[in-house]
Design a protein around this motif. Structure first.
Motif, PDB file in Angstrom:
ATOM      1  N   HIS A 189       0.848  -1.194   0.000  1.00 23.70           N
ATOM      2  CA  HIS A 189       0.000   0.000   0.000  1.00 23.70           C
ATOM      3  C   HIS A 189       0.886   1.247   0.000  1.00 23.70           C
ATOM      4  O   HIS A 189       0.872   2.042   0.933  1.00 23.70           O
ATOM      5  CB  HIS A 189      -0.917  -0.024   1.223  1.00 23.70           C
ATOM      6  CG  HIS A 189      -1.693  -1.294   1.374  1.00 23.70           C
ATOM      7  ND1 HIS A 189      -2.819  -1.569   0.625  1.00 23.70           N
ATOM      8  CD2 HIS A 189      -1.503  -2.374   2.157  1.00 23.70           C
ATOM      9  CE1 HIS A 189      -3.298  -2.761   0.963  1.00 23.70           C
ATOM     10  NE2 HIS A 189      -2.503  -3.264   1.889  1.00 23.70           N
ATOM     11  N   ASN A 190       1.640   1.415  -1.088  1.00 23.32           N
ATOM     12  CA  ASN A 190       2.621   2.501  -1.162  1.00 23.32           C
ATOM     13  C   ASN A 190       2.415   3.401  -2.368  1.00 23.32           C
ATOM     14  O   ASN A 190       3.369   3.995  -2.868  1.00 23.32           O
ATOM     15  CB  ASN A 190       4.039   1.922  -1.192  1.00 23.32           C
ATOM     16  CG  ASN A 190       4.468   1.366   0.149  1.00 23.32           C
ATOM     17  OD1 ASN A 190       4.310   2.020   1.172  1.00 23.32           O
ATOM     18  ND2 ASN A 190       4.992   0.148   0.146  1.00 23.32           N
ATOM     19  N   LEU A 191       1.197   3.502  -2.830  1.00 25.34           N
ATOM     20  CA  LEU A 191       0.935   4.294  -4.028  1.00 25.34           C
ATOM     21  C   LEU A 191       1.261   5.777  -3.817  1.00 25.34           C
ATOM     22  O   LEU A 191       1.577   6.493  -4.780  1.00 25.34           O
ATOM     23  CB  LEU A 191      -0.523   4.123  -4.448  1.00 25.34           C
ATOM     24  CG  LEU A 191      -0.923   4.576  -5.848  1.00 25.34           C
ATOM     25  CD1 LEU A 191      -0.022   3.963  -6.909  1.00 25.34           C
ATOM     26  CD2 LEU A 191      -2.386   4.246  -6.116  1.00 25.34           C
ATOM     27  N   PHE A 216      -7.484   6.839  -2.508  1.00 28.29           N
ATOM     28  CA  PHE A 216      -7.283   7.394  -3.841  1.00 28.29           C
ATOM     29  C   PHE A 216      -8.537   7.262  -4.701  1.00 28.29           C
ATOM     30  O   PHE A 216      -9.351   6.360  -4.512  1.00 28.29           O
ATOM     31  CB  PHE A 216      -6.128   6.688  -4.551  1.00 28.29           C
ATOM     32  CG  PHE A 216      -4.783   6.942  -3.930  1.00 28.29           C
ATOM     33  CD1 PHE A 216      -4.111   8.130  -4.184  1.00 28.29           C
ATOM     34  CD2 PHE A 216      -4.196   6.008  -3.103  1.00 28.29           C
ATOM     35  CE1 PHE A 216      -2.866   8.371  -3.625  1.00 28.29           C
ATOM     36  CE2 PHE A 216      -2.962   6.237  -2.531  1.00 28.29           C
ATOM     37  CZ  PHE A 216      -2.294   7.418  -2.790  1.00 28.29           C
ATOM     38  N   CYS A 217      -8.614   8.151  -5.671  1.00 23.62           N
ATOM     39  CA  CYS A 217      -9.605   8.033  -6.733  1.00 23.62           C
ATOM     40  C   CYS A 217      -8.913   7.402  -7.930  1.00 23.62           C
ATOM     41  O   CYS A 217      -8.032   8.010  -8.551  1.00 23.62           O
ATOM     42  CB  CYS A 217     -10.161   9.404  -7.114  1.00 23.62           C
ATOM     43  SG  CYS A 217     -11.176   9.371  -8.614  1.00 23.62           S
ATOM     44  N   ASN A 248      -5.348   2.141  -0.532  1.00 24.31           N
ATOM     45  CA  ASN A 248      -4.841   2.168   0.836  1.00 24.31           C
ATOM     46  C   ASN A 248      -5.588   1.145   1.689  1.00 24.31           C
ATOM     47  O   ASN A 248      -6.711   0.745   1.374  1.00 24.31           O
ATOM     48  CB  ASN A 248      -4.975   3.568   1.432  1.00 24.31           C
ATOM     49  CG  ASN A 248      -3.938   4.529   0.878  1.00 24.31           C
ATOM     50  OD1 ASN A 248      -2.899   4.108   0.369  1.00 24.31           O
ATOM     51  ND2 ASN A 248      -4.217   5.822   0.966  1.00 24.31           N
ATOM     52  N   ASP A 249      -4.946   0.749   2.792  1.00 27.64           N
ATOM     53  CA  ASP A 249      -5.452  -0.348   3.617  1.00 27.64           C
ATOM     54  C   ASP A 249      -6.597   0.114   4.527  1.00 27.64           C
ATOM     55  O   ASP A 249      -6.449   0.234   5.747  1.00 27.64           O
ATOM     56  CB  ASP A 249      -4.303  -0.915   4.454  1.00 27.64           C
ATOM     57  CG  ASP A 249      -4.668  -2.235   5.119  1.00 27.64           C
ATOM     58  OD1 ASP A 249      -5.804  -2.702   4.929  1.00 27.64           O
ATOM     59  OD2 ASP A 249      -3.813  -2.790   5.835  1.00 27.64           O
ATOM     60  N   ASN A 250      -7.738   0.373   3.904  1.00 32.80           N
ATOM     61  CA  ASN A 250      -8.945   0.713   4.650  1.00 32.80           C
ATOM     62  C   ASN A 250     -10.164   0.376   3.793  1.00 32.80           C
ATOM     63  O   ASN A 250     -10.018  -0.104   2.663  1.00 32.80           O
ATOM     64  CB  ASN A 250      -8.940   2.200   5.068  1.00 32.80           C
ATOM     65  CG  ASN A 250      -8.818   3.138   3.879  1.00 32.80           C
ATOM     66  OD1 ASN A 250      -9.567   3.042   2.905  1.00 32.80           O
ATOM     67  ND2 ASN A 250      -7.859   4.074   3.953  1.00 32.80           N
TER      68      ASN A 250
END
Length: 415
Positions: A189-191, A216-217, A248-250
């Motif tokens: 999860h490192n975008l 993110f979109c 992301n981690d959610n």
């Protein structure tokens, strides 16, 4: 290049089980040991002097033999005029029947591999085989094959181990293992890394009527351009680099007009994420792009993705215990893999090799991992990432890492 770091291997030698592993690995080849070690010289030659790869790796083996046998000078570039000699023929053959083979026929040992990475591994298997005491190989992990009678295929194309004992980039090619810190352009999860500073508002998800800085979109053109610039600037067009493109981690999912039109729901981001990955895979046909089967992207996309797209599936819900096969969690995992196989060409699995509650207590996982690796292979999984303790100490880490590196090549090896 590719010379082992002795600081790592000295630690490996210091552990009591090193000699035991070496003796076990060599036991199957004792019949061939007398044949190989009884020669006065090794005559190393390329299978075809016109082929650059054959010449390169024949020279590489010669140089190591020359260095590792010291003043004894048992390695020769030309056929010796006197004394007994074993001819070692080195050949890189992309069209070969197997990924590697080592066959002793009379006075000729043929080392053949399908590519240069596997040839490097095969050469070190020969050097570390223990069949000739004149070869100094105390800095190498023990060999896992009978160097005189072996052929086979690597079970998995990607063999990632995130552990303290797999943190030396010069040793990884020797053990044919991988590490996400060195061989992925983006991992996990490192975008956010594609932006040098703050993430612009236009790249953020629209959640509950406002921008969410934690997601993110994936319909954002600004986000796509940022990833495109990151790939081009750091890795170019040519190739073979892996990128993980994950939300992301959610549980947040973008609900802007473009993402909803793509098919997003309040809990599912797969449509917009898979469309984003499709664009990247088509833009860079020589790189590999992976999504994740996790949280908001757990369900597969409705349509197949390009051949250079894949998925990383977490094995977190598959209990790390013996005899898991046939139980409901395994049935659910198998079903998930089969569904993803309909839409991507590569399935990697994220699995675990540590007790994260306590790194200091020995964690007897090798028997379970052996069973799991055979199970993953039967499902057509092409890559594994084993989440260990990163750069932190863990009991028996060197033993587990060395054994797991071998099992990722051949899960059927007896423990």
């Amino acid at each position: 290049m590719y010379i082992c770091n002795c600081s790592y291997t000295s630690k490996l030698k210091a552990v009591f089980f090193f000699g035991l592993i070496l003796s076990l690995c060599c036991a199957c080849s004792r019949a061939g040991a007398r044949r190989v070690s009884s020669y006065d010289h090794y005559w190393v030659k390329a299978a075809d002097e016109r082929v650059e790869a054959d010449r390169k790796w024949a020279d590489y083996l010669f140089n190591h033999l020359d260095r590792r046998t010291g003043s004894r000078s048992v390695a020769l570039r030309q056929k010796p005029a006197q004394g007994t000699f074993l001819q070692i023929v080195v050949h890189v053959d992309a069209k070969g029947k197997h990924d590697y083979s080592a066959v002793l026929d009379g006075d000729v040992l043929r080392l053949t591999a399908c590519d240069e990475d596997k040839m490097l591994w095969l050469i070190y298997q020969f050097l570390a085989s223990g069949e000739d005491p004149r070869i100094e190989a105390s800095d190498l992990p023990p060999a896992m094959i009978d160097i005189a009678h072996a052929e086979g295929d690597f079970a998995f194309e990607y063999r990632g181990i995130y552990s303290p004992s797999n943190a030396d980039p010069e040793l990884m090619p020797v053990t044919a293992s991988h590490h996400v810190d060195y061989d992925w352009g983006l991992w996990g999860h490192n975008l956010r890394r594609v932006f040098p500073g703050e993430v612009p508002e236009e790249a953020l998800a629209w959640v509950d009527g406002q921008r969410d800085e934690n997601q993110f979109c994936f319909s954002s053109e600004l986000l796509f351009k940022a990833v495109e610039a990151y790939v081009t600037d750091n890795y170019g067009e040519a190739g073979g680099v892996r990128f993980a493109i994950m939300p992301n981690d959610n549980g947040a999912v973008c609900a802007c007009k473009a993402c909803m039109a793509a098919g997003n729901t309040r809990k599912v981001a797969t449509p917009s994420v898979s469309r984003f990955i499709r664009r990247l895979a088509e833009r860079y046909p020589h790189h590999l792009f992976f999504t994740s089967s996790y949280r908001t992207t757990e369900v597969p996309p409705a349509e197949p993705l390009p051949q250079n797209a894949g998925v990383i599936i977490s094995a977190m819900d598959l209990p790390l215990r013996p005899d898991f096969a046939g139980k409901r969690p395994a049935e659910n995992f198998s079903r998930k893999v089969k569904e993803w196989r309909k839409v991507v060409s590569r399935i990697y699995v994220w699995d675990y090799m540590r007790n994260f509650d306590d790194y200091f207590t020995p964690y007897p996982c090798l028997g379970v991992l052996s069973e799991r690796l055979r199970y993953f292979h039967s499902l057509g999984v092409k890559g594994l990432f084993y989440n260990g303790s990163g750069y932190d100490y863990a009991s028996f880490d060197d033993l587990q890492t060395a054994a797991l590196a071998c099992m990722l090549i051949n899960p059927d090896l007896p423990l």
